[in-house]
Every structure is written in structure tokens, then in C-alpha cells.
Design a protein around this motif. Structure first.
Motif, PDB file in Angstrom:
ATOM      1  N   GLU A 144       0.808  -1.215   0.000  1.00  0.00           N
ATOM      2  CA  GLU A 144       0.000   0.000   0.000  1.00  0.00           C
ATOM      3  C   GLU A 144       0.846   1.271   0.000  1.00  0.00           C
ATOM      4  O   GLU A 144       0.346   2.349  -0.310  1.00  0.00           O
ATOM      5  CB  GLU A 144      -0.937   0.032   1.211  1.00  0.00           C
ATOM      6  N   ARG A 145       2.117   1.176   0.335  1.00  0.00           N
ATOM      7  CA  ARG A 145       3.005   2.347   0.370  1.00  0.00           C
ATOM      8  C   ARG A 145       3.761   2.547  -0.939  1.00  0.00           C
ATOM      9  O   ARG A 145       4.460   3.538  -1.096  1.00  0.00           O
ATOM     10  CB  ARG A 145       4.012   2.195   1.511  1.00  0.00           C
ATOM     11  N   GLN A 146       3.645   1.621  -1.858  1.00  0.00           N
ATOM     12  CA  GLN A 146       4.447   1.655  -3.082  1.00  0.00           C
ATOM     13  C   GLN A 146       3.820   2.580  -4.129  1.00  0.00           C
ATOM     14  O   GLN A 146       2.660   2.414  -4.509  1.00  0.00           O
ATOM     15  CB  GLN A 146       4.607   0.249  -3.653  1.00  0.00           C
ATOM     16  N   VAL A 147       4.622   3.531  -4.595  1.00  0.00           N
ATOM     17  CA  VAL A 147       4.175   4.438  -5.648  1.00  0.00           C
ATOM     18  C   VAL A 147       3.848   3.643  -6.909  1.00  0.00           C
ATOM     19  O   VAL A 147       2.847   3.909  -7.578  1.00  0.00           O
ATOM     20  CB  VAL A 147       5.239   5.521  -5.934  1.00  0.00           C
ATOM     21  N   CYS A 148       4.667   2.654  -7.225  1.00  0.00           N
ATOM     22  CA  CYS A 148       4.436   1.866  -8.440  1.00  0.00           C
ATOM     23  C   CYS A 148       3.083   1.159  -8.395  1.00  0.00           C
ATOM     24  O   CYS A 148       2.389   1.065  -9.409  1.00  0.00           O
ATOM     25  CB  CYS A 148       5.571   0.875  -8.683  1.00  0.00           C
ATOM     26  N   PHE A 149       2.694   0.674  -7.224  1.00  0.00           N
ATOM     27  CA  PHE A 149       1.412  -0.005  -7.085  1.00  0.00           C
ATOM     28  C   PHE A 149       0.265   0.983  -7.284  1.00  0.00           C
ATOM     29  O   PHE A 149      -0.675   0.714  -8.043  1.00  0.00           O
ATOM     30  CB  PHE A 149       1.311  -0.671  -5.710  1.00  0.00           C
ATOM     31  N   ALA A 150       0.347   2.138  -6.632  1.00  0.00           N
ATOM     32  CA  ALA A 150      -0.713   3.147  -6.768  1.00  0.00           C
ATOM     33  C   ALA A 150      -0.841   3.603  -8.219  1.00  0.00           C
ATOM     34  O   ALA A 150      -1.962   3.748  -8.737  1.00  0.00           O
ATOM     35  CB  ALA A 150      -0.436   4.333  -5.848  1.00  0.00           C
ATOM     36  N   LEU A 151       0.280   3.814  -8.891  1.00  0.00           N
ATOM     37  CA  LEU A 151       0.237   4.242 -10.289  1.00  0.00           C
ATOM     38  C   LEU A 151      -0.350   3.162 -11.187  1.00  0.00           C
ATOM     39  O   LEU A 151      -1.142   3.453 -12.084  1.00  0.00           O
ATOM     40  CB  LEU A 151       1.637   4.623 -10.774  1.00  0.00           C
ATOM     41  N   GLU A 186      -6.176  18.638 -12.549  1.00  0.00           N
ATOM     42  CA  GLU A 186      -5.051  19.433 -13.044  1.00  0.00           C
ATOM     43  C   GLU A 186      -3.840  19.284 -12.131  1.00  0.00           C
ATOM     44  O   GLU A 186      -2.705  19.180 -12.601  1.00  0.00           O
ATOM     45  CB  GLU A 186      -5.457  20.904 -13.175  1.00  0.00           C
ATOM     46  N   GLN A 187      -4.075  19.273 -10.821  1.00  0.00           N
ATOM     47  CA  GLN A 187      -2.985  19.094  -9.852  1.00  0.00           C
ATOM     48  C   GLN A 187      -2.375  17.694 -10.002  1.00  0.00           C
ATOM     49  O   GLN A 187      -1.153  17.536  -9.976  1.00  0.00           O
ATOM     50  CB  GLN A 187      -3.511  19.311  -8.437  1.00  0.00           C
ATOM     51  N   LEU A 188      -3.226  16.686 -10.165  1.00  0.00           N
ATOM     52  CA  LEU A 188      -2.740  15.319 -10.375  1.00  0.00           C
ATOM     53  C   LEU A 188      -1.901  15.245 -11.651  1.00  0.00           C
ATOM     54  O   LEU A 188      -0.823  14.650 -11.669  1.00  0.00           O
ATOM     55  CB  LEU A 188      -3.916  14.347 -10.447  1.00  0.00           C
ATOM     56  N   ILE A 226       6.982  11.706 -14.239  1.00  0.00           N
ATOM     57  CA  ILE A 226       7.465  11.212 -15.539  1.00  0.00           C
ATOM     58  C   ILE A 226       8.820  11.831 -15.853  1.00  0.00           C
ATOM     59  O   ILE A 226       9.756  11.129 -16.247  1.00  0.00           O
ATOM     60  CB  ILE A 226       6.439  11.518 -16.653  1.00  0.00           C
ATOM     61  N   ALA A 227       8.938  13.132 -15.661  1.00  0.00           N
ATOM     62  CA  ALA A 227      10.211  13.821 -15.940  1.00  0.00           C
ATOM     63  C   ALA A 227      11.324  13.311 -15.019  1.00  0.00           C
ATOM     64  O   ALA A 227      12.454  13.118 -15.461  1.00  0.00           O
ATOM     65  CB  ALA A 227      10.035  15.328 -15.792  1.00  0.00           C
ATOM     66  N   ALA A 228      10.991  13.091 -13.758  1.00  0.00           N
ATOM     67  CA  ALA A 228      11.997  12.619 -12.807  1.00  0.00           C
ATOM     68  C   ALA A 228      12.434  11.195 -13.127  1.00  0.00           C
ATOM     69  O   ALA A 228      13.603  10.845 -12.978  1.00  0.00           O
ATOM     70  CB  ALA A 228      11.455  12.701 -11.384  1.00  0.00           C
TER      71      ALA A 228
END
Length: 150
Positions: free
Chosen positions: A13-20, A132-134, A142-144
Motif C-alpha cells: 500500500e506504500r508503493q508508488v508503483c502499485f498506486a500508479l 489538473e494538480q494530479l 514522468i520527468a523525474a
């Protein structure tokens, strides 16, 4: 002593990859019933969005703009051509380059596609400012991440 799940750096639940990944699948699922009547898949819709912005475009330019490798883009273009929405031709200035141009049917489809963004916003139930914020946050992600994958 066991690590508390909320403190575990490997908690799913803490993983950015999972949320994305889940967010991506979920949002694309919102698009699916809106695109089906147009005879489009979500990847085909993205190609058309790029072409509605500028047509003709080279295959290489489309690949760059959409951040798709040519092996993924080529079948999308073939299907869009078979559906009558685009035409693929060798560029007269450079025979090695492929020029992708919208057909009249592809141009006309844009009028129908204008209904999609407001329908997506409505189905998501989020404020435009939140979306828009999202979008801005995802663009920064993406840039990072881009230098890490190039």
C-alpha cells in the motif's frame, strides 16, 4: 520483533508503483465504454490525440510524443489505417521516414471525441482543479523517472 505494516517500507500500500499501476488501469477502464462506440482502444485514442494536435507527423515523432517504442506504435497505426482514420505514407522528402496523416474520417472523429474529456471528469467525480494538480504531479514524476529509463 515484527515490523508494523504501516512502518514497513515494502508494504504494498506504500508503493508508488502499485498506486500508479492501479490508478492507470482504473482510469483506462473509465475510458473504455466511451471509446468503444468510436471503435477505438485507449492506445489508439492517444495516437489520434497526438494527430489531432498536429497532422501529418512522422512515425518517429509520434513514437517520441507518445513515449512508445516503434514496435508498439506500428500495430496501432496499422489498425487505425485499417479503420480508415489515418493514412501511412513514405515521406516524399525522405523515403526512410513514415508520414502519418489523418483521413477525413479521422478528422471527423475528433468532433465525437470532444465528448470524452467531460464524460471522464464526470465519471471520476473529481474537481477539475484536482485533476489538473494530479496531472502536474504525474508530469513531474514522468520527468523525474525519465533519465532513469533512458
Amino acid at each position: 520483533m515484527p515490523v508494523m505494516e504501516t512502518e514497513d517500507p515494502l508494504a504494498l500500500e506504500r508503493q508508488v508503483c502499485f498506486a500508479l499501476a492501479v490508478a492507470s488501469r482504473s482510469v483506462i477502464a473509465v475510458y473504455r465504454p466511451l471509446l468503444e462506440p468510436l471503435g477505438l482502444t485507449h492506445p489508439q485514442y492517444l495516437v489520434l490525440l497526438a494527430l489531432w494536435q498536429q497532422s501529418p507527423r512522422s512515425g518517429r515523432e509520434l513514437s517520441d510524443v507518445l513515449q512508445l517504442d516503434p514496435g508498439t506504435l506500428s500495430p496501432l497505426l496499422k489498425r487505425l489505417e485499417a479503420a480508415g482514420f489515418v493514412r501511412r505514407e513514405r515521406d516524399i522528402r525522405d523515403e526512410r521516414m513514415l508520414a502519418v496523416t489523418l483521413t477525413e474520417a479521422g478528422l471527423a472523429l475528433r468532433d465525437e471525441a470532444l465528448k470524452i474529456p467531460p464524460a471522464v471528469v464526470s465519471r471520476l467525480g473529481l474537481e477539475i482543479s484536482e485533476l489538473e494538480q494530479l496531472h502536474a504531479s504525474l508530469t513531474r514524476v514522468i520527468a523525474a523517472a525519465r533519465p532513469a529509463v533512458d
